[in-house]
Design a protein around this motif. Structure first.
Motif, PDB file in Angstrom:
ATOM      1  N   GLN A  57      26.917 -21.820   9.401  1.00 51.82           N
ATOM      2  CA  GLN A  57      27.305 -21.878   7.985  1.00 51.82           C
ATOM      3  C   GLN A  57      28.803 -22.137   7.830  1.00 51.82           C
ATOM      4  O   GLN A  57      29.221 -22.890   6.942  1.00 51.82           O
ATOM      5  N   MET A  58      29.616 -21.511   8.686  1.00 47.91           N
ATOM      6  CA  MET A  58      31.063 -21.729   8.609  1.00 47.91           C
ATOM      7  C   MET A  58      31.417 -23.163   8.995  1.00 47.91           C
ATOM      8  O   MET A  58      32.312 -23.764   8.398  1.00 47.91           O
ATOM      9  N   HIS A  59      30.709 -23.692   9.982  1.00 42.11           N
ATOM     10  CA  HIS A  59      30.961 -25.084  10.364  1.00 42.11           C
ATOM     11  C   HIS A  59      30.682 -26.016   9.192  1.00 42.11           C
ATOM     12  O   HIS A  59      31.484 -26.927   8.902  1.00 42.11           O
ATOM     13  N   PRO A  90      43.383 -26.397  13.489  1.00 44.73           N
ATOM     14  CA  PRO A  90      42.835 -25.056  13.733  1.00 44.73           C
ATOM     15  C   PRO A  90      41.481 -25.067  14.435  1.00 44.73           C
ATOM     16  O   PRO A  90      40.662 -25.962  14.219  1.00 44.73           O
ATOM     17  N   TYR A  91      41.298 -24.033  15.264  1.00 43.81           N
ATOM     18  CA  TYR A  91      40.035 -23.824  15.966  1.00 43.81           C
ATOM     19  C   TYR A  91      39.529 -22.418  15.677  1.00 43.81           C
ATOM     20  O   TYR A  91      40.299 -21.450  15.700  1.00 43.81           O
ATOM     21  N   MET A  92      38.223 -22.300  15.451  1.00 45.67           N
ATOM     22  CA  MET A  92      37.562 -21.007  15.294  1.00 45.67           C
ATOM     23  C   MET A  92      36.482 -20.906  16.365  1.00 45.67           C
ATOM     24  O   MET A  92      35.616 -21.775  16.472  1.00 45.67           O
ATOM     25  N   ILE A  93      36.533 -19.835  17.159  1.00 40.35           N
ATOM     26  CA  ILE A  93      35.576 -19.641  18.244  1.00 40.35           C
ATOM     27  C   ILE A  93      34.907 -18.291  18.085  1.00 40.35           C
ATOM     28  O   ILE A  93      35.570 -17.247  18.115  1.00 40.35           O
ATOM     29  N   GLN A  94      33.602 -18.295  17.895  1.00 40.56           N
ATOM     30  CA  GLN A  94      32.828 -17.064  17.823  1.00 40.56           C
ATOM     31  C   GLN A  94      32.156 -16.849  19.179  1.00 40.56           C
ATOM     32  O   GLN A  94      31.359 -17.677  19.617  1.00 40.56           O
ATOM     33  N   VAL A  95      32.491 -15.752  19.856  1.00 41.49           N
ATOM     34  CA  VAL A  95      31.891 -15.476  21.162  1.00 41.49           C
ATOM     35  C   VAL A  95      30.485 -14.924  20.953  1.00 41.49           C
ATOM     36  O   VAL A  95      30.302 -13.821  20.432  1.00 41.49           O
ATOM     37  N   SER A  96      29.502 -15.698  21.349  1.00 42.94           N
ATOM     38  CA  SER A  96      28.105 -15.343  21.161  1.00 42.94           C
ATOM     39  C   SER A  96      27.460 -15.096  22.523  1.00 42.94           C
ATOM     40  O   SER A  96      28.109 -14.631  23.456  1.00 42.94           O
ATOM     41  N   SER A  97      26.196 -15.415  22.643  1.00 44.29           N
ATOM     42  CA  SER A  97      25.447 -15.238  23.890  1.00 44.29           C
ATOM     43  C   SER A  97      24.213 -16.113  23.852  1.00 44.29           C
ATOM     44  O   SER A  97      23.596 -16.295  22.786  1.00 44.29           O
ATOM     45  N   GLY A  98      23.839 -16.643  25.026  1.00 46.95           N
ATOM     46  CA  GLY A  98      22.588 -17.388  25.111  1.00 46.95           C
ATOM     47  C   GLY A  98      21.391 -16.534  24.724  1.00 46.95           C
ATOM     48  O   GLY A  98      20.342 -17.060  24.341  1.00 46.95           O
ATOM     49  N   LEU A  99      21.570 -15.213  24.793  1.00 43.01           N
ATOM     50  CA  LEU A  99      20.494 -14.310  24.378  1.00 43.01           C
ATOM     51  C   LEU A  99      20.224 -14.396  22.882  1.00 43.01           C
ATOM     52  O   LEU A  99      19.186 -13.947  22.404  1.00 43.01           O
ATOM     53  N   GLY A 152      35.767 -30.689   8.775  1.00 36.80           N
ATOM     54  CA  GLY A 152      36.896 -31.512   8.388  1.00 36.80           C
ATOM     55  C   GLY A 152      38.180 -30.729   8.216  1.00 36.80           C
ATOM     56  O   GLY A 152      39.256 -31.320   8.093  1.00 36.80           O
ATOM     57  N   GLN A 153      38.076 -29.390   8.215  1.00 33.60           N
ATOM     58  CA  GLN A 153      39.262 -28.546   8.085  1.00 33.60           C
ATOM     59  C   GLN A 153      39.514 -27.703   9.338  1.00 33.60           C
ATOM     60  O   GLN A 153      40.642 -27.603   9.812  1.00 33.60           O
ATOM     61  N   VAL A 154      38.449 -27.084   9.858  1.00 34.94           N
ATOM     62  CA  VAL A 154      38.553 -26.208  11.024  1.00 34.94           C
ATOM     63  C   VAL A 154      37.477 -26.615  12.025  1.00 34.94           C
ATOM     64  O   VAL A 154      36.321 -26.830  11.642  1.00 34.94           O
ATOM     65  N   ARG A 155      37.839 -26.697  13.291  1.00 39.13           N
ATOM     66  CA  ARG A 155      36.868 -26.978  14.347  1.00 39.13           C
ATOM     67  C   ARG A 155      36.210 -25.645  14.737  1.00 39.13           C
ATOM     68  O   ARG A 155      36.862 -24.773  15.301  1.00 39.13           O
ATOM     69  N   VAL A 156      34.927 -25.524  14.431  1.00 40.13           N
ATOM     70  CA  VAL A 156      34.198 -24.265  14.598  1.00 40.13           C
ATOM     71  C   VAL A 156      33.233 -24.371  15.776  1.00 40.13           C
ATOM     72  O   VAL A 156      32.493 -25.360  15.890  1.00 40.13           O
ATOM     73  N   PHE A 157      33.234 -23.358  16.629  1.00 44.07           N
ATOM     74  CA  PHE A 157      32.344 -23.302  17.787  1.00 44.07           C
ATOM     75  C   PHE A 157      31.731 -21.906  17.921  1.00 44.07           C
ATOM     76  O   PHE A 157      32.376 -20.906  17.608  1.00 44.07           O
ATOM     77  N   ARG A 216      36.593 -30.196  24.093  1.00 40.95           N
ATOM     78  CA  ARG A 216      35.212 -30.067  23.596  1.00 40.95           C
ATOM     79  C   ARG A 216      35.090 -30.493  22.135  1.00 40.95           C
ATOM     80  O   ARG A 216      34.114 -30.136  21.468  1.00 40.95           O
ATOM     81  N   ASP A 217      36.041 -31.256  21.642  1.00 44.51           N
ATOM     82  CA  ASP A 217      36.001 -31.640  20.225  1.00 44.51           C
ATOM     83  C   ASP A 217      34.746 -32.429  19.866  1.00 44.51           C
ATOM     84  O   ASP A 217      34.310 -32.418  18.711  1.00 44.51           O
ATOM     85  N   GLY A 218      34.134 -33.075  20.835  1.00 43.42           N
ATOM     86  CA  GLY A 218      32.887 -33.791  20.573  1.00 43.42           C
ATOM     87  C   GLY A 218      31.721 -32.864  20.318  1.00 43.42           C
ATOM     88  O   GLY A 218      30.666 -33.306  19.844  1.00 43.42           O
ATOM     89  N   ASP A 219      31.895 -31.569  20.622  1.00 47.67           N
ATOM     90  CA  ASP A 219      30.835 -30.581  20.417  1.00 47.67           C
ATOM     91  C   ASP A 219      31.115 -29.652  19.247  1.00 47.67           C
ATOM     92  O   ASP A 219      30.510 -28.572  19.153  1.00 47.67           O
ATOM     93  N   VAL A 220      32.016 -30.033  18.353  1.00 46.69           N
ATOM     94  CA  VAL A 220      32.325 -29.194  17.193  1.00 46.69           C
ATOM     95  C   VAL A 220      31.047 -28.855  16.430  1.00 46.69           C
ATOM     96  O   VAL A 220      30.168 -29.701  16.234  1.00 46.69           O
ATOM     97  N   GLY A 221      30.942 -27.587  16.042  1.00 45.04           N
ATOM     98  CA  GLY A 221      29.772 -27.138  15.293  1.00 45.04           C
ATOM     99  C   GLY A 221      28.591 -26.788  16.157  1.00 45.04           C
ATOM    100  O   GLY A 221      27.516 -26.470  15.640  1.00 45.04           O
ATOM    101  N   ARG A 222      28.769 -26.799  17.490  1.00 48.78           N
ATOM    102  CA  ARG A 222      27.659 -26.530  18.400  1.00 48.78           C
ATOM    103  C   ARG A 222      27.846 -25.199  19.125  1.00 48.78           C
ATOM    104  O   ARG A 222      28.879 -24.539  19.033  1.00 48.78           O
ATOM    105  N   PHE A 223      26.810 -24.816  19.856  1.00 54.25           N
ATOM    106  CA  PHE A 223      26.735 -23.563  20.606  1.00 54.25           C
ATOM    107  C   PHE A 223      27.017 -23.914  22.063  1.00 54.25           C
ATOM    108  O   PHE A 223      26.134 -24.355  22.789  1.00 54.25           O
ATOM    109  N   VAL A 224      28.266 -23.780  22.476  1.00 55.30           N
ATOM    110  CA  VAL A 224      28.690 -24.325  23.761  1.00 55.30           C
ATOM    111  C   VAL A 224      28.840 -23.230  24.813  1.00 55.30           C
ATOM    112  O   VAL A 224      28.976 -22.046  24.511  1.00 55.30           O
ATOM    113  N   HIS A 225      28.818 -23.656  26.070  1.00 56.73           N
ATOM    114  CA  HIS A 225      29.197 -22.802  27.188  1.00 56.73           C
ATOM    115  C   HIS A 225      30.065 -23.634  28.123  1.00 56.73           C
ATOM    116  O   HIS A 225      30.383 -24.801  27.816  1.00 56.73           O
TER     117      HIS A 225
END
Length: 255
Positions: free
Chosen positions: A184-186, A141-150, A191-196, A239-248
Protein backbone atom coordinates in the motif's frame (compact mmCIF):
# COMPACT_ATOMS: atom_id res chain seq x y z
CA UNK A 1 27.30 15.64 7.55
CA UNK A 2 25.02 17.28 4.97
CA UNK A 3 26.77 15.33 2.22
CA UNK A 4 26.40 12.02 4.03
CA UNK A 5 23.55 9.63 3.33
CA UNK A 6 21.41 9.66 6.48
CA UNK A 7 20.27 6.11 7.26
CA UNK A 8 17.92 5.42 10.16
CA UNK A 9 17.53 1.86 11.44
CA UNK A 10 14.80 1.11 13.97
CA UNK A 11 14.80 -1.89 16.27
CA UNK A 12 17.26 -3.97 18.23
CA UNK A 13 20.57 -2.63 16.98
CA UNK A 14 22.10 -3.24 20.42
CA UNK A 15 24.56 -6.03 21.16
CA UNK A 16 22.86 -9.33 22.04
CA UNK A 17 24.29 -11.42 24.86
CA UNK A 18 25.28 -14.32 22.62
CA UNK A 19 27.40 -12.75 19.89
CA UNK A 20 28.22 -9.20 18.87
CA UNK A 21 27.08 -9.53 15.24
CA UNK A 22 23.86 -11.34 16.02
CA UNK A 23 20.80 -9.61 14.65
CA UNK A 24 19.89 -7.93 11.40
CA UNK A 25 19.86 -4.36 12.73
CA UNK A 26 23.29 -4.52 14.32
CA UNK A 27 24.84 -6.31 11.35
CA UNK A 28 23.29 -3.88 8.86
CA UNK A 29 24.58 -0.89 10.82
CA UNK A 30 28.03 -2.48 10.77
CA UNK A 31 27.97 -3.14 7.01
CA UNK A 32 26.60 0.30 6.11
CA UNK A 33 29.04 2.10 8.41
CA UNK A 34 31.96 0.67 6.44
CA UNK A 35 31.24 3.28 3.75
CA UNK A 36 32.55 6.83 4.23
CA UNK A 37 29.49 8.70 2.94
CA UNK A 38 27.05 6.96 5.32
CA UNK A 39 25.79 8.23 8.65
CA UNK A 40 23.79 5.56 10.46
CA UNK A 41 21.29 6.49 13.16
CA UNK A 42 20.79 3.47 15.40
CA UNK A 43 17.34 3.86 16.98
CA UNK A 44 16.69 1.75 20.09
CA UNK A 45 14.77 1.79 23.35
CA UNK A 46 17.82 1.75 25.62
CA UNK A 47 20.37 4.48 24.73
CA UNK A 48 23.02 2.94 27.01
CA UNK A 49 22.91 -0.33 25.11
CA UNK A 50 22.86 1.65 21.88
CA UNK A 51 26.03 3.52 22.85
CA UNK A 52 27.69 0.20 23.66
CA UNK A 53 26.76 -1.10 20.22
CA UNK A 54 28.05 2.10 18.66
CA UNK A 55 31.41 1.66 20.40
CA UNK A 56 31.64 -1.97 19.29
CA UNK A 57 30.97 -1.09 15.66
CA UNK A 58 33.42 1.82 15.74
CA UNK A 59 36.12 -0.52 17.05
CA UNK A 60 35.95 -2.49 13.77
CA UNK A 61 37.50 0.44 11.91
CA UNK A 62 34.50 1.88 10.06
CA UNK A 63 34.76 4.74 7.56
CA UNK A 64 31.25 6.12 8.07
CA UNK A 65 29.73 7.72 11.15
CA UNK A 66 27.18 6.60 13.74
CA UNK A 67 24.80 8.06 16.28
CA UNK A 68 22.23 6.66 18.69
CA UNK A 69 18.58 7.71 18.87
CA UNK A 70 16.24 6.80 21.70
CA UNK A 71 13.07 5.34 20.18
CA UNK A 72 10.38 2.98 21.37
CA UNK A 73 8.08 2.29 18.42
CA UNK A 74 5.27 1.25 20.78
CA UNK A 75 5.27 4.63 22.53
CA UNK A 76 3.74 7.54 20.60
CA UNK A 77 5.52 10.15 22.73
CA UNK A 78 8.85 8.45 22.09
CA UNK A 79 8.17 8.47 18.35
CA UNK A 80 7.35 12.19 18.37
CA UNK A 81 10.50 13.03 20.34
CA UNK A 82 12.62 10.91 17.99
CA UNK A 83 11.24 12.62 14.89
CA UNK A 84 11.85 16.04 16.47
CA UNK A 85 15.44 15.06 17.31
CA UNK A 86 16.24 13.85 13.79
CA UNK A 87 14.55 16.91 12.28
CA UNK A 88 16.70 19.20 14.42
CA UNK A 89 19.97 17.30 13.89
CA UNK A 90 19.70 16.28 10.22
CA UNK A 91 16.60 17.79 8.59
CA UNK A 92 15.99 14.69 6.49
CA UNK A 93 16.28 10.90 6.28
CA UNK A 94 17.61 9.32 3.08
CA UNK A 95 17.03 5.69 4.03
CA UNK A 96 14.45 4.53 6.57
CA UNK A 97 14.83 0.89 7.58
CA UNK A 98 12.05 -0.43 9.81
CA UNK A 99 13.68 -3.38 11.54
CA UNK A 100 11.95 -3.62 14.93
CA UNK A 101 10.29 -7.01 15.30
CA UNK A 102 9.42 -9.73 17.76
CA UNK A 103 8.23 -13.30 17.87
CA UNK A 104 7.30 -12.93 21.58
CA UNK A 105 8.51 -16.47 22.34
CA UNK A 106 7.74 -16.13 26.05
CA UNK A 107 4.03 -15.36 25.47
CA UNK A 108 0.92 -17.27 24.45
CA UNK A 109 -2.73 -16.74 23.54
CA UNK A 110 -4.06 -13.19 23.38
CA UNK A 111 -0.88 -11.80 24.92
CA UNK A 112 1.19 -13.37 22.14
CA UNK A 113 -0.98 -11.90 19.39
CA UNK A 114 -1.07 -8.50 21.05
CA UNK A 115 2.70 -8.29 21.49
CA UNK A 116 3.52 -9.47 17.99
CA UNK A 117 1.05 -7.22 16.19
CA UNK A 118 1.84 -4.23 18.43
CA UNK A 119 5.48 -4.34 17.35
CA UNK A 120 5.52 -5.96 13.91
CA UNK A 121 2.51 -4.18 12.43
CA UNK A 122 1.12 -1.27 14.47
CA UNK A 123 4.46 0.05 15.69
CA UNK A 124 6.08 -0.43 12.29
CA UNK A 125 3.33 1.48 10.52
CA UNK A 126 3.09 4.35 13.00
CA UNK A 127 6.84 4.98 13.15
CA UNK A 128 7.12 4.77 9.36
CA UNK A 129 4.33 7.29 8.89
CA UNK A 130 5.94 9.58 11.48
CA UNK A 131 9.28 9.65 9.68
CA UNK A 132 7.78 9.91 6.19
CA UNK A 133 7.94 13.74 6.06
CA UNK A 134 11.69 13.53 6.72
CA UNK A 135 12.07 10.93 3.97
CA UNK A 136 10.30 13.26 1.58
CA UNK A 137 13.00 15.87 2.27
CA UNK A 138 15.57 13.54 0.64
CA UNK A 139 16.48 13.82 -3.02
CA UNK A 140 16.45 10.02 -3.38
CA UNK A 141 14.62 8.40 -0.44
CA UNK A 142 14.40 4.69 0.31
CA UNK A 143 12.00 2.90 2.66
CA UNK A 144 12.83 -0.67 3.68
CA UNK A 145 10.47 -2.80 5.75
CA UNK A 146 12.24 -5.86 7.17
CA UNK A 147 9.82 -8.73 6.66
CA UNK A 148 10.21 -12.50 6.32
CA UNK A 149 9.57 -15.17 3.72
CA UNK A 150 7.33 -16.67 6.39
CA UNK A 151 4.90 -13.83 5.63
CA UNK A 152 4.46 -14.83 1.99
CA UNK A 153 0.90 -16.05 1.37
CA UNK A 154 2.04 -17.81 -1.80
CA UNK A 155 4.70 -19.76 0.10
CA UNK A 156 2.32 -20.57 2.95
CA UNK A 157 -0.32 -21.98 0.59
CA UNK A 158 1.97 -24.04 -1.68
CA UNK A 159 2.94 -27.53 -0.36
CA UNK A 160 5.99 -27.54 -2.63
CA UNK A 161 7.49 -24.44 -1.00
CA UNK A 162 10.02 -24.70 1.86
CA UNK A 163 8.00 -22.45 4.17
CA UNK A 164 4.74 -24.38 3.73
CA UNK A 165 5.02 -26.41 6.95
CA UNK A 166 6.75 -23.77 9.10
CA UNK A 167 5.00 -23.01 12.43
CA UNK A 168 4.89 -19.58 14.13
CA UNK A 169 1.34 -18.83 12.96
CA UNK A 170 1.05 -15.50 14.77
CA UNK A 171 4.43 -14.27 13.53
CA UNK A 172 3.61 -15.29 9.96
CA UNK A 173 0.30 -13.43 10.16
CA UNK A 174 2.05 -10.27 11.35
CA UNK A 175 4.60 -10.34 8.54
CA UNK A 176 1.83 -10.91 5.97
CA UNK A 177 0.17 -7.77 7.36
CA UNK A 178 3.48 -5.89 7.16
CA UNK A 179 3.81 -6.97 3.53
CA UNK A 180 0.37 -5.56 2.75
CA UNK A 181 1.37 -2.30 4.43
CA UNK A 182 4.46 -2.20 2.21
CA UNK A 183 2.41 -2.79 -0.95
CA UNK A 184 0.00 0.00 0.00
CA UNK A 185 2.85 2.41 0.79
CA UNK A 186 4.51 1.63 -2.52
CA UNK A 187 1.31 2.47 -4.38
CA UNK A 188 0.82 5.68 -2.40
CA UNK A 189 4.44 6.86 -2.64
CA UNK A 190 5.31 5.62 -6.13
CA UNK A 191 7.51 8.19 -7.85
CA UNK A 192 8.43 9.79 -4.52
CA UNK A 193 9.96 7.06 -2.32
CA UNK A 194 11.52 3.75 -3.35
CA UNK A 195 9.70 1.23 -1.13
CA UNK A 196 10.85 -2.35 -0.48
CA UNK A 197 10.00 -5.28 1.76
CA UNK A 198 13.20 -7.17 2.59
CA UNK A 199 13.60 -10.73 3.81
CA UNK A 200 16.91 -11.20 5.69
CA UNK A 201 16.61 -14.99 5.69
CA UNK A 202 17.22 -17.24 8.66
CA UNK A 203 20.14 -15.59 10.44
CA UNK A 204 21.56 -15.50 13.95
CA UNK A 205 19.27 -13.30 16.03
CA UNK A 206 17.76 -13.04 19.48
CA UNK A 207 14.33 -12.74 17.84
CA UNK A 208 13.69 -16.35 18.87
CA UNK A 209 15.19 -16.00 22.37
CA UNK A 210 18.63 -15.49 23.90
CA UNK A 211 19.90 -19.04 24.35
CA UNK A 212 22.51 -20.23 21.84
CA UNK A 213 20.02 -22.77 20.47
CA UNK A 214 17.44 -20.03 19.91
CA UNK A 215 19.89 -17.51 18.44
CA UNK A 216 21.33 -20.07 16.03
CA UNK A 217 17.96 -21.73 15.27
CA UNK A 218 19.49 -25.06 16.36
CA UNK A 219 22.54 -24.39 14.20
CA UNK A 220 20.63 -23.58 11.00
CA UNK A 221 20.95 -19.79 11.09
CA UNK A 222 23.38 -17.97 8.84
CA UNK A 223 25.49 -14.85 9.29
CA UNK A 224 23.41 -11.63 9.55
CA UNK A 225 26.23 -9.72 7.88
CA UNK A 226 25.05 -11.32 4.61
CA UNK A 227 21.64 -9.74 5.18
CA UNK A 228 23.37 -6.43 5.83
CA UNK A 229 25.03 -6.74 2.44
CA UNK A 230 21.59 -7.26 0.90
CA UNK A 231 20.40 -4.01 2.48
CA UNK A 232 23.55 -2.28 1.22
CA UNK A 233 22.61 -3.30 -2.31
CA UNK A 234 19.26 -1.53 -1.93
CA UNK A 235 20.86 1.57 -0.40
CA UNK A 236 23.34 1.80 -3.27
CA UNK A 237 20.54 1.65 -5.85
CA UNK A 238 21.46 -1.79 -7.15
CA UNK A 239 17.89 -3.08 -6.62
CA UNK A 240 16.00 -0.11 -8.05
CA UNK A 241 14.53 -2.40 -10.70
CA UNK A 242 12.74 -4.26 -7.89
CA UNK A 243 11.06 -1.23 -6.29
CA UNK A 244 7.75 -2.19 -4.71
CA UNK A 245 8.72 -5.86 -4.46
CA UNK A 246 9.48 -8.36 -1.68
CA UNK A 247 13.21 -8.82 -2.08
CA UNK A 248 15.98 -10.85 -0.47
CA UNK A 249 19.74 -10.89 -0.95
CA UNK A 250 19.67 -13.05 -4.07
CA UNK A 251 16.30 -12.28 -5.63
CA UNK A 252 12.62 -11.76 -4.83
CA UNK A 253 9.82 -13.58 -2.99
CA UNK A 254 6.26 -13.70 -4.24
CA UNK A 255 3.83 -11.88 -1.97
Amino acid sequence: MSESKIILITGKTTIPKIRANSGVGYATAQVLAEHPNHHIIMACRDPKKGEKALSEIKSTGIKGTLSVLELDIEDDTSIIKAVDKVTKDFGRVDVFMSNAGTAAPESSGRELLTKIFSTNVIGAMLVTEAFLPLLLQSSKPYMIQVSSGLGSLSEAADPSCPHYAAPWDEYRMSKAALNMMTVQMHKRLQGQVRVFAFCPGLVRSNLRGESEAAVSAQGRAGDPLESGKGILGIVRGERDGDVGRFVHKDGCWTW
